[in-house]
Design a protein around this motif. Structure first.
Motif, PDB file in Angstrom:
ATOM      1  N   ARG A   1      -7.354  -5.518  16.954  1.00  0.00           N
ATOM      2  CA  ARG A   1      -6.227  -4.807  16.321  1.00  0.00           C
ATOM      3  C   ARG A   1      -4.941  -5.619  16.417  1.00  0.00           C
ATOM      4  O   ARG A   1      -4.137  -5.639  15.480  1.00  0.00           O
ATOM      5  CB  ARG A   1      -6.075  -3.460  17.031  1.00  0.00           C
ATOM      6  CG  ARG A   1      -5.140  -2.468  16.413  1.00  0.00           C
ATOM      7  CD  ARG A   1      -5.766  -1.769  15.228  1.00  0.00           C
ATOM      8  NE  ARG A   1      -5.050  -0.562  14.894  1.00  0.00           N
ATOM      9  CZ  ARG A   1      -3.877  -0.519  14.274  1.00  0.00           C
ATOM     10  NH1 ARG A   1      -3.257  -1.644  13.958  1.00  0.00           N
ATOM     11  NH2 ARG A   1      -3.320   0.628  13.973  1.00  0.00           N
ATOM     12  N   THR A   2      -4.732  -6.294  17.545  1.00  0.00           N
ATOM     13  CA  THR A   2      -3.488  -7.041  17.745  1.00  0.00           C
ATOM     14  C   THR A   2      -3.408  -8.278  16.863  1.00  0.00           C
ATOM     15  O   THR A   2      -2.324  -8.846  16.692  1.00  0.00           O
ATOM     16  CB  THR A   2      -3.342  -7.454  19.220  1.00  0.00           C
ATOM     17  OG1 THR A   2      -4.466  -8.284  19.585  1.00  0.00           O
ATOM     18  CG2 THR A   2      -3.293  -6.238  20.125  1.00  0.00           C
ATOM     19  N   THR A   3      -4.538  -8.700  16.293  1.00  0.00           N
ATOM     20  CA  THR A   3      -4.525  -9.890  15.430  1.00  0.00           C
ATOM     21  C   THR A   3      -4.220  -9.556  13.971  1.00  0.00           C
ATOM     22  O   THR A   3      -4.058 -10.458  13.153  1.00  0.00           O
ATOM     23  CB  THR A   3      -5.886 -10.618  15.490  1.00  0.00           C
ATOM     24  OG1 THR A   3      -6.894  -9.798  14.877  1.00  0.00           O
ATOM     25  CG2 THR A   3      -6.277 -10.917  16.927  1.00  0.00           C
ATOM     26  N   LEU A   4      -4.146  -8.276  13.638  1.00  0.00           N
ATOM     27  CA  LEU A   4      -3.946  -7.858  12.254  1.00  0.00           C
ATOM     28  C   LEU A   4      -2.460  -7.614  11.996  1.00  0.00           C
ATOM     29  O   LEU A   4      -1.866  -6.723  12.602  1.00  0.00           O
ATOM     30  CB  LEU A   4      -4.744  -6.575  11.963  1.00  0.00           C
ATOM     31  CG  LEU A   4      -6.236  -6.622  12.299  1.00  0.00           C
ATOM     32  CD1 LEU A   4      -6.884  -5.269  12.030  1.00  0.00           C
ATOM     33  CD2 LEU A   4      -6.944  -7.721  11.508  1.00  0.00           C
ATOM     34  N   ASN A   5      -1.867  -8.416  11.120  1.00  0.00           N
ATOM     35  CA  ASN A   5      -0.440  -8.225  10.855  1.00  0.00           C
ATOM     36  C   ASN A   5      -0.205  -7.082   9.871  1.00  0.00           C
ATOM     37  O   ASN A   5      -1.118  -6.643   9.156  1.00  0.00           O
ATOM     38  CB  ASN A   5       0.214  -9.518  10.351  1.00  0.00           C
ATOM     39  CG  ASN A   5      -0.380  -9.983   9.040  1.00  0.00           C
ATOM     40  OD1 ASN A   5      -0.358  -9.276   8.037  1.00  0.00           O
ATOM     41  ND2 ASN A   5      -0.926 -11.209   9.034  1.00  0.00           N
ATOM     42  N   GLU A   6       1.014  -6.623   9.830  1.00  0.00           N
ATOM     43  CA  GLU A   6       1.349  -5.416   9.057  1.00  0.00           C
ATOM     44  C   GLU A   6       1.090  -5.579   7.574  1.00  0.00           C
ATOM     45  O   GLU A   6       0.615  -4.656   6.900  1.00  0.00           O
ATOM     46  CB  GLU A   6       2.815  -5.055   9.294  1.00  0.00           C
ATOM     47  CG  GLU A   6       3.230  -3.734   8.649  1.00  0.00           C
ATOM     48  CD  GLU A   6       4.680  -3.392   8.903  1.00  0.00           C
ATOM     49  OE1 GLU A   6       5.185  -2.480   8.223  1.00  0.00           O
ATOM     50  OE2 GLU A   6       5.304  -4.050   9.755  1.00  0.00           O
ATOM     51  N   SER A   7       1.381  -6.751   7.023  1.00  0.00           N
ATOM     52  CA  SER A   7       1.178  -6.944   5.586  1.00  0.00           C
ATOM     53  C   SER A   7      -0.300  -6.894   5.227  1.00  0.00           C
ATOM     54  O   SER A   7      -0.663  -6.436   4.143  1.00  0.00           O
ATOM     55  CB  SER A   7       1.792  -8.272   5.130  1.00  0.00           C
ATOM     56  OG  SER A   7       1.164  -9.365   5.791  1.00  0.00           O
ATOM     57  N   LEU A   8      -1.164  -7.349   6.134  1.00  0.00           N
ATOM     58  CA  LEU A   8      -2.603  -7.286   5.878  1.00  0.00           C
ATOM     59  C   LEU A   8      -3.062  -5.838   5.770  1.00  0.00           C
ATOM     60  O   LEU A   8      -3.909  -5.501   4.934  1.00  0.00           O
ATOM     61  CB  LEU A   8      -3.372  -7.996   6.992  1.00  0.00           C
ATOM     62  CG  LEU A   8      -4.904  -7.939   6.893  1.00  0.00           C
ATOM     63  CD1 LEU A   8      -5.385  -8.735   5.678  1.00  0.00           C
ATOM     64  CD2 LEU A   8      -5.562  -8.460   8.164  1.00  0.00           C
TER      65      LEU A   8
ATOM     66  N   ARG B   1       8.552  -5.047   0.229  1.00  0.00           N
ATOM     67  CA  ARG B   1       9.449  -5.921   0.998  1.00  0.00           C
ATOM     68  C   ARG B   1      10.898  -5.790   0.514  1.00  0.00           C
ATOM     69  O   ARG B   1      11.840  -5.841   1.300  1.00  0.00           O
ATOM     70  CB  ARG B   1       8.974  -7.378   0.891  1.00  0.00           C
ATOM     71  CG  ARG B   1       7.677  -7.639   1.663  1.00  0.00           C
ATOM     72  CD  ARG B   1       7.247  -9.088   1.560  1.00  0.00           C
ATOM     73  NE  ARG B   1       6.030  -9.313   2.305  1.00  0.00           N
ATOM     74  CZ  ARG B   1       5.987  -9.595   3.613  1.00  0.00           C
ATOM     75  NH1 ARG B   1       7.135  -9.638   4.302  1.00  0.00           N
ATOM     76  NH2 ARG B   1       4.848  -9.807   4.223  1.00  0.00           N
TER      77      ARG B   1
END
Length: 371
Positions: free
Chosen positions: A327-334, A364
């Protein structure tokens, strides 16, 4: 006779033909209540006495409304038949909210005890369906009627973004860990047994059986996107579930629900908790891995959860820890990116991706200009 008069005459003739046709079909019994619907019609007054109102179709002595309105049965709400023989929708008169009422066997079933046990626990990690009350059956002492909130299938409408999937995985892993922490194995985890409170997606409601239509069953309705809305997922149906005392072995024998689990093919004891792990991983595989291209972030989790050897599968706690790392590797835009269906044509994908990029730009820009 004028051309306009001819048109009116033709229109009237057409309506008369349809009216006569539907009258013949009605007399033939095609719209009659099915045997499992008669079961619920018999219980209409009992449920009403306890504050729950069934749809007009199930009122004792029901007569099809279209025989007097002249409207097509297709556009008449009381023509819509119940699909699930064991569960019916109703309106809770005290709140005007939809509920689901399930008929179940009392003897030889732990469903009532386990469902009520979880319903008594107020914890945000609890993703087991609530139970409003249990009613006795007015005719059969071996049956009871469980009243629960009305929920919608978790995959209807379909998931739209990566964030939709991430939220679903968040909640289902949290809910599984909560069940196992309280020494309960569900033993029938499948997409049909994970449902959602979709009121935020349909603020004006939808028909409880004809899901894609308005509450009167006549007009198509569309759902709002899941993103940014409070969609909560719940495990339902504890008919196969087992509850274990502290320190008691979780090894069981016998079949499970609808999910395929490798070790069930052998008539030897198996770990009920590890069955749940496999079943949830298999759900992720069927609903996401096999349907969409851009869900690679799930593959290692699915692989671990669906190991053929039960001893190699993680516990629910270990699943939660591994998922948190992912979960921590997934950025918000993804998370806002659309899901790409497998088999999507290149041209279609190019168009859809272009639209997605445009919407991301709009998002954005809004973030930039917002105070």
């Amino acid at each position: 006779m004028s051309a306009e008069d001819c048109k009116r005459g033709q229109s009237s003739t057409g309506r008369d033909e349809f009216t006569q046709r539907y009258a013949r079909l009605t007399r033939s019994g095609i719209f009659n209540l099915m045997p499992h619907e008669l079961f619920w019609q018999e219980r209409h007054e009992h449920l009403k006495k306890h504050g729950y109102l069934l749809r007009p179709r199930y009122v004792p002595g029901w007569e099809p409304s279209w025989t007097s309105t002249g409207r097509s049965p297709i556009l008449s709400e009381d023509s819509i038949k119940l699909i699930d023989s064991k569960v019916i929708d109703a309106t809770r008169l005290s709140s005007q909210q939809l509920v689901a009422i399930k008929s179940f066997k009392v003897l030889g079933s732990k469903e009532r005890d386990i469902a009520c046990f979880f319903a008594s626990i107020h914890d945000h990690r609890n993703h087991c369906v609530a139970v409003h009350e249990i009613l006795s059956d007015p005719f059969d002492p071996q049956l009871a009627l469980m009243v629960m909130p009305y929920l919608r299938p978790c995959n209807n409408p379909e998931f739209g973004t990566i964030g939709d999937i991430v939220e679903f995985v968040d909640q289902t892993i949290e809910g599984l860990g909560f069940m196992h922490e309280h020494r309960v194995a569900h033993r029938d985890i499948a997409v049909a047994n994970v449902m959602m409170d979709a009121k935020a997606l349909y603020p004006n409601g939808h028909h409880p059986v004809r899901l894609g239509f308005s509450t009167d069953g006549r007009a198509p309705v569309s759902a709002f996107p899941r993103a940014g809305r409070n969609v909560r997922y719940f495990y339902i149906d504890f008919g196969w579930s087992s509850r274990f005392a502290e320190g008691e072995s979780t090894m069981v024998v016998g079949d499970v629900g609808r999910a395929y689990v490798p070790e069930i093919t052998s008539p030897v004891p198996h770990d009920a908790f590890k069955v749940d792990i496999f079943a949830l991983g298999d759900l992720y595989s069927q609903e996401f891995e096999q349907k969409f291209n851009n869900v690679d972030f799930l593959l290692s989790l699915i692989e671990a959860m669906t190991q053929k050897e039960p001893g190699r599968r993680p516990t629910a706690q270990e699943v939660a820890r591994e998922w948190e790392k992912t979960r921590t590797t997934l950025n918000e835009s993804l998370l806002r990116w659309r899901l790409v269906p497998k088999g999507e044509a290149p041209l279609e994908r190019m168009v859809n991706d272009t639209v997605a990029v445009a919407w991301e730009g709009v998002y954005r820009l809004k973030q930039f200009v917002s105070p």
